[in-house]
Design a protein around this motif. Structure first.
Motif, PDB file in Angstrom:
ATOM      1  N   VAL A 105      -0.357  -3.392   1.278  1.00 23.50           N
ATOM      2  CA  VAL A 105       0.762  -3.231   0.343  1.00 23.50           C
ATOM      3  C   VAL A 105       0.318  -2.485  -0.908  1.00 23.50           C
ATOM      4  O   VAL A 105       1.060  -1.666  -1.465  1.00 23.50           O
ATOM      5  CB  VAL A 105       1.355  -4.609  -0.019  1.00 23.50           C
ATOM      6  N   THR A 106      -0.909  -2.721  -1.341  1.00 15.99           N
ATOM      7  CA  THR A 106      -1.412  -2.090  -2.559  1.00 15.99           C
ATOM      8  C   THR A 106      -1.909  -0.670  -2.327  1.00 15.99           C
ATOM      9  O   THR A 106      -1.614   0.242  -3.122  1.00 15.99           O
ATOM     10  CB  THR A 106      -2.562  -2.929  -3.156  1.00 15.99           C
ATOM     11  N   GLU A 107      -2.643  -0.455  -1.237  1.00 17.23           N
ATOM     12  CA  GLU A 107      -3.344   0.806  -1.037  1.00 17.23           C
ATOM     13  C   GLU A 107      -2.618   1.804  -0.133  1.00 17.23           C
ATOM     14  O   GLU A 107      -2.841   3.012  -0.246  1.00 17.23           O
ATOM     15  CB  GLU A 107      -4.736   0.531  -0.440  1.00 17.23           C
ATOM     16  N   VAL A 108      -1.781   1.327   0.768  1.00 21.19           N
ATOM     17  CA  VAL A 108      -1.187   2.225   1.764  1.00 21.19           C
ATOM     18  C   VAL A 108       0.315   2.410   1.572  1.00 21.19           C
ATOM     19  O   VAL A 108       0.811   3.546   1.560  1.00 21.19           O
ATOM     20  CB  VAL A 108      -1.469   1.710   3.201  1.00 21.19           C
ATOM     21  N   LEU A 109       1.038   1.325   1.420  1.00 20.53           N
ATOM     22  CA  LEU A 109       2.496   1.412   1.335  1.00 20.53           C
ATOM     23  C   LEU A 109       2.988   2.373   0.244  1.00 20.53           C
ATOM     24  O   LEU A 109       3.924   3.147   0.492  1.00 20.53           O
ATOM     25  CB  LEU A 109       3.081   0.007   1.134  1.00 20.53           C
ATOM     26  N   ILE A 117      10.309   3.983   3.958  1.00 20.62           N
ATOM     27  CA  ILE A 117       9.546   3.133   4.872  1.00 20.62           C
ATOM     28  C   ILE A 117       9.429   1.738   4.286  1.00 20.62           C
ATOM     29  O   ILE A 117       8.990   1.552   3.153  1.00 20.62           O
ATOM     30  CB  ILE A 117       8.127   3.703   5.122  1.00 20.62           C
ATOM     31  N   ARG A 118       9.813   0.725   5.076  1.00 17.10           N
ATOM     32  CA  ARG A 118       9.711  -0.663   4.646  1.00 17.10           C
ATOM     33  C   ARG A 118       8.667  -1.386   5.495  1.00 17.10           C
ATOM     34  O   ARG A 118       8.272  -0.899   6.568  1.00 17.10           O
ATOM     35  CB  ARG A 118      11.065  -1.374   4.742  1.00 17.10           C
ATOM     36  N   LEU A 119       8.241  -2.535   5.011  1.00 17.81           N
ATOM     37  CA  LEU A 119       7.255  -3.352   5.734  1.00 17.81           C
ATOM     38  C   LEU A 119       7.840  -4.734   5.964  1.00 17.81           C
ATOM     39  O   LEU A 119       8.154  -5.446   5.009  1.00 17.81           O
ATOM     40  CB  LEU A 119       5.953  -3.461   4.935  1.00 17.81           C
ATOM     41  N   SER A 120       8.018  -5.107   7.218  1.00 16.65           N
ATOM     42  CA  SER A 120       8.441  -6.462   7.569  1.00 16.65           C
ATOM     43  C   SER A 120       7.200  -7.306   7.856  1.00 16.65           C
ATOM     44  O   SER A 120       6.276  -6.836   8.525  1.00 16.65           O
ATOM     45  CB  SER A 120       9.349  -6.455   8.804  1.00 16.65           C
ATOM     46  N   VAL A 121       7.196  -8.536   7.362  1.00 15.81           N
ATOM     47  CA  VAL A 121       6.054  -9.432   7.534  1.00 15.81           C
ATOM     48  C   VAL A 121       6.508 -10.667   8.303  1.00 15.81           C
ATOM     49  O   VAL A 121       7.357 -11.431   7.839  1.00 15.81           O
ATOM     50  CB  VAL A 121       5.465  -9.849   6.169  1.00 15.81           C
ATOM     51  N   ALA A 122       5.947 -10.834   9.488  1.00 12.97           N
ATOM     52  CA  ALA A 122       6.229 -12.017  10.307  1.00 12.97           C
ATOM     53  C   ALA A 122       4.970 -12.872  10.337  1.00 12.97           C
ATOM     54  O   ALA A 122       3.950 -12.462  10.887  1.00 12.97           O
ATOM     55  CB  ALA A 122       6.624 -11.602  11.721  1.00 12.97           C
TER      56      ALA A 122
END
Length: 212
Positions: free
Chosen positions: A113-117, A124-129
């Motif tokens: 989340v800090t270095e790549v997103l 582009i979103r990130l879902s966390v399961a």
């Protein structure tokens, strides 16, 4: 490896060759700092002496290396398998990356989340399961581009893996006794039909084949 006394008891008086299996925790716990780690390492040493010809089957090359470093001479590798059934991919995830796993520093959510997103296109979103585990990692869930799904039922998780733009497995190298023995999430994601982006370390060198 943790239940070697049962194998030893069954093997006594037998001509069969004893076989133990090793996953990441089975051998990694022996390197844990403190009394628990020292006791478990001593426990494995006793097992090694009482079962000198035991074959230890590890789930990856990374696990096998640690088993051999602990003094077990007869080793082999049998990677894990998985059965995945996906009726239909989850829709609406064409611009969404998926992270699946416990929220611990080693698995790398906060690093990603800090270095790549921030370097990816803004849509582009990130879902966390996954499940809450480490308070510091939980802070990554506050990012406005992160959607926390919590723990998903297995079949629903597979559908998300199949429908996502890619499944990210950003494990990071930490100076710790813990390591990824195999990385079943990567294999499940690939079996579900998803694209896997994984770190080239630990068990992922066995569970992920580049380009396949």
């Amino acid at each position: 490896m943790a239940i070697w006394p049962l194998v030893w008891a069954a093997w006594l008086g037998s001509s069969a060759r004893p076989v133990l299996t090793a996953h990441g925790t089975d051998i990694g716990l022996a390197s844990r700092p403190g009394l628990v780690g020292r006791l478990y390492a001593a426990y494995l040493r006793i097992g090694r002496r009482l079962l000198p010809n035991a074959r230890v089957v590890a789930n990856s090359s990374a696990t096998e290396a640690r088993v051999r470093a602990a003094g077990f001479a007869h080793t082999g590798i049998a990677p894990l398998g998985c059965r995945v059934s996906v009726d239909a991919p989850q829709t609406g995830l064409e611009r969404t990356l998926l992270f699946a796993g416990r929220l611990v520093e080693r698995i790398g959510l906060s690093w990603f989340v800090t270095e790549v997103l921030p370097k990816l296109p803004e849509d582009i979103r990130l879902s966390v399961a996954g499940t809450h585990w480490d308070e510091d990692e939980n802070l990554a869930l506050k990012d406005p581009r992160v959607d926390f799904l919590g723990p998903l039922p297995q079949k629903e998780l597979w559908r998300h893996m199949a429908g996502a733009l890619a499944v990210v497995v950003p494990n990071v190298r930490k100076v710790t006794y813990q390591f990824e023995g195999f990385g079943l999430t990567a294999s499940e994601a690939a079996a579900a039909g998803g694209i896997v982006l994984a770190s080239n370390l630990d068990g992922y060198k066995t569970s992920v084949i580049n380009g396949e």
